[in-house]
Design a protein around this motif. Structure first.
Motif, PDB file in Angstrom:
ATOM      1  N   GLY B 177       6.048   9.668   2.637  1.00 13.86           N
ATOM      2  CA  GLY B 177       7.319   9.147   2.153  1.00 13.86           C
ATOM      3  C   GLY B 177       7.657   9.416   0.693  1.00 13.86           C
ATOM      4  N   VAL B 259       4.228   5.696   9.404  1.00 12.42           N
ATOM      5  CA  VAL B 259       5.280   5.122   8.554  1.00 12.42           C
ATOM      6  C   VAL B 259       5.923   3.927   9.258  1.00 12.42           C
ATOM      7  CG1 VAL B 259       7.566   5.578   7.557  1.00 12.42           C
ATOM      8  CG2 VAL B 259       5.713   7.249   7.256  1.00 12.42           C
ATOM      9  N   LYS B 260       6.151   4.072  10.557  1.00 14.64           N
ATOM     10  CA  LYS B 260       6.775   2.984  11.323  1.00 14.64           C
ATOM     11  C   LYS B 260       5.866   1.746  11.337  1.00 14.64           C
ATOM     12  CE  LYS B 260       8.894   2.147  15.776  1.00 14.64           C
ATOM     13  NZ  LYS B 260       8.784   2.498  17.196  1.00 14.64           N
ATOM     14  N   ARG B 262       3.575   1.058   9.162  1.00 17.45           N
ATOM     15  CA  ARG B 262       3.519   0.555   7.789  1.00 17.45           C
ATOM     16  C   ARG B 262       4.698  -0.361   7.495  1.00 17.45           C
ATOM     17  NH1 ARG B 262       4.564   5.104   3.740  1.00 17.45           N
ATOM     18  NH2 ARG B 262       6.734   4.562   4.207  1.00 17.45           N
ATOM     19  N   GLU B 263       5.893   0.051   7.880  1.00 17.87           N
ATOM     20  CA  GLU B 263       7.078  -0.754   7.572  1.00 17.87           C
ATOM     21  C   GLU B 263       7.048  -2.083   8.327  1.00 17.87           C
ATOM     22  OE1 GLU B 263       9.127  -0.015   5.012  1.00 17.87           O
ATOM     23  OE2 GLU B 263       7.687   1.627   4.708  1.00 17.87           O
ATOM     24  N   ARG B 264       6.547  -2.055   9.549  1.00 20.44           N
ATOM     25  CA  ARG B 264       6.429  -3.301  10.306  1.00 20.44           C
ATOM     26  C   ARG B 264       5.409  -4.234   9.645  1.00 20.44           C
ATOM     27  NH1 ARG B 264       2.982  -5.445  14.317  1.00 20.44           N
ATOM     28  NH2 ARG B 264       1.757  -3.537  14.561  1.00 20.44           N
ATOM     29  N   LYS B 266       4.451  -4.226   6.542  1.00 22.09           N
ATOM     30  CA  LYS B 266       5.032  -4.722   5.285  1.00 22.09           C
ATOM     31  C   LYS B 266       5.830  -5.992   5.563  1.00 22.09           C
ATOM     32  CE  LYS B 266       5.897  -0.487   2.545  1.00 22.09           C
ATOM     33  NZ  LYS B 266       6.957   0.477   2.154  1.00 22.09           N
ATOM     34  N   HIS B 267       6.694  -5.918   6.576  1.00 24.53           N
ATOM     35  CA  HIS B 267       7.546  -7.039   6.935  1.00 24.53           C
ATOM     36  C   HIS B 267       6.708  -8.276   7.272  1.00 24.53           C
ATOM     37  CE1 HIS B 267      11.006  -9.127   8.599  1.00 24.53           C
ATOM     38  NE2 HIS B 267      10.249  -9.412   9.658  1.00 24.53           N
ATOM     39  N   ASP B 278       6.381  -1.177  -3.124  1.00 26.57           N
ATOM     40  CA  ASP B 278       6.937  -0.528  -1.936  1.00 26.57           C
ATOM     41  C   ASP B 278       6.154   0.752  -1.622  1.00 26.57           C
ATOM     42  OD1 ASP B 278       8.614  -0.215   0.204  1.00 26.57           O
ATOM     43  OD2 ASP B 278      10.071   0.953  -0.941  1.00 26.57           O
TER      44      ASP B 278
END
Lengths: 344, 344
Positions: B177, B259-260, B262-264, B266-267, B278
């Protein structure tokens, strides 16, 4: 720094490749079997930084402790790291004027002062040249590219007269008939023996080398290694290297075949008028009085037979010829017979 | 020299290993297929010292010339060799105080003076700190262990203000990213981008890294490489590495999945009260105010979940957690839920 020049790696398959002292026989059968069964999914993880299974196999083979072994990416990595680790004083490191031509390259790279005592006229290392103050000693035994071996008693004498500096014995070719300095390692805490999987173990393509020495020498090497690259040997090298070491019988058979071929080729070359020292390695370093070695080298190459030629003083009268299979050596001998009967 | 300490490599198979930023997915299918068909008989020969098939594959993937690429035994080898090659003046090399902890180890090993400008309180690199005389600059982008990325415009500004010294951008994690500095390479002849196969390509076990830069930088690296070890990458690394690069689709899919996840994660971690920058990498660097990170690290380990903990000022409030599969991350999240409801 002038880099080391390795021998050519031609891509053509029909070449008879006698130029980089590779083994003509394949790695041990267990190595090939393990390769077929290797789980590539594991490659997503880092390898074991201590290469434990390989170190354990080597320790068992040589009957030494695991903490007496250091592994690297070929003996070049082990030797280069040893120069960086042990040779950092102001006194000159000593090695012969004719020897493995990487030693002065490493010295140049790391700014290490060095002196190069001359071999005698028969290409022997004169032990007395090493009985003086120095910052370290490096002896290839048997020596390269001459193939000449030094008796263990001479190595012992050098070790006895040099208790203060690190002595590296580069035994890349020792399995083919030299006397190893391994029995000295427990007595001389400053003596490091360096070996490779590239020659007697038929694994040049895997890049595995190792050193055996006192655990204090080894832990110094490890400190430097872990200050440069934590993970040097990759998974296949660690696993296949360990498998290779486990097969003592195949190792001894392969080495035995090469030695037998070498002795036969020595005999035939002598008959043809070649002159050379008594090589204890998997190569011969030969000259034919009255023949231009450079011309012969190029004629061989044109015929698809690669040998090594060093265009340097003293060496330029010689060819370095790796011992291949009997069939390969017959092709070489046939070429010579043809050439010397006026064919070239 | 104090060596770098790599993350643990536990031998137990049931461990959830989120401590060394490995990829949870296997190498590309073509890599596994080629491994099965690899001819181990070839290992008796030396590998191609130029790793031509690998270099060609990388050149094609990134649309650069072959002589703009240098390959090594992991990016650690490439970075270490870059320090040795480019940083030999008396002016200090600059890199952030919090970054990949091998930089100061290499500087120590090779006796290179260095200074470490501090990150700001949000773990950002302050570009202005690099607008002064120096003997070289090293920026990990995204940075480790923080995961924070620097915009390309900042890298460009640093490059514009530093035409005289070599600038290394360590992009080990950029595929997840960050913005790559590769577009700057043709404009800035002193800028070197370093990459690894260990993270986004799932090949940590094979030890492959590379640098892309102007051909003069690359040929300087090659001169030093050929003065240390002619053959660094072994045959499997060269062949399997090239095969990996050929499969762009699998590469993009795998990176996309991580990445997907990771973002979940993070949330979910944010919901639990964790605080973090970030991250644009395959790891998160997180703290939970009021929680002892060291204690949490050990509790996780007891539960068979390995993460990374740095017991150093500033860092000791944080855990570095690699992004694994969704299943692995769920186990981690479950552990946290249980722990924070009074279970630990």
């Amino acid at each position: 720094v002038t880099p080391y020049t390795p021998g050519e790696q031609p891509q053509r398959r029909d070449i008879i490749k006698l130029n980089t002292n590779e083994n003509p026989y394949p790695p041990a059968p267990g190595v090939l079997a393990l390769l077929k069964n290797m789980d590539g999914n594991l490659f997503r993880k880092y390898p074991d930084p201590d290469a434990t299974v390989l170190v354990s196999a080597i320790a068992e083979f040589y009957g030494v402790d695991k903490n007496q072994i250091f592994c690297g990416v070929g003996s070049d990595d082990v030797l280069g790291m040893s120069f960086l680790t042990f040779f950092n004083g102001s006194k000159p490191v000593l090695f012969p004027d004719i020897t493995y031509s990487f030693y002065d390259v490493w010295a140049g790279l790391f700014g290490i002062p060095f002196e190069t005592p001359a071999l005698d006229s028969g290409f022997h290392i004169r032990k007395e040249d090493y009985f003086r103050e120095n910052g370290g000693i490096v002896i290839a035994n048997p020596n390269a590219p001459t193939g000449v071996a030094m008796p263990l008693s001479d190595i012992r004498e050098i070790a006895e007269k040099n208790r203060e500096s690190v002595i590296i014995i580069d035994e890349a070719y020792v399995d083919f008939g030299g006397e190893t300095a391994l029995p000295l390692v427990s007595e001389f805490k400053n003596l490091l023996v360096v070996r490779t999987f590239s020659k007697s173990r038929s694994m040049a393509g895997m890049r595995i080398g190792f050193a055996i020495g006192d655990e204090n020498l080894i832990s110094a090497l490890k400190r430097v290694k872990y200050s440069y690259n934590s993970y040097t040997l990759n998974m296949p090298s660690i696993l296949l290297g360990a498998e290779s070491v486990k097969d003592r019988k195949y190792f001894e058979e392969t080495v035995g075949k090469i030695v037998k071929t070498r002795e036969r080729v020595k005999h035939e070359l002598r008959e043809m008028g070649f002159v050379f020292g008594d090589s204890m390695t998997n190569f011969l370093f030969v000259k034919k009085p009255g023949t231009d070695a450079g011309k012969l080298f190029r004629a061989l190459k044109d015929a698809g037979i690669y040998v090594r030629y060093f265009d340097k003083p003293v060496l330029r009268d010689y060819l370095r010829i790796t011992i291949g299979t009997d069939e390969e050596m017959n092709r070489l001998l046939d070429f010579f017979r043809h050439a010397f009967s006026g064919g070239v």
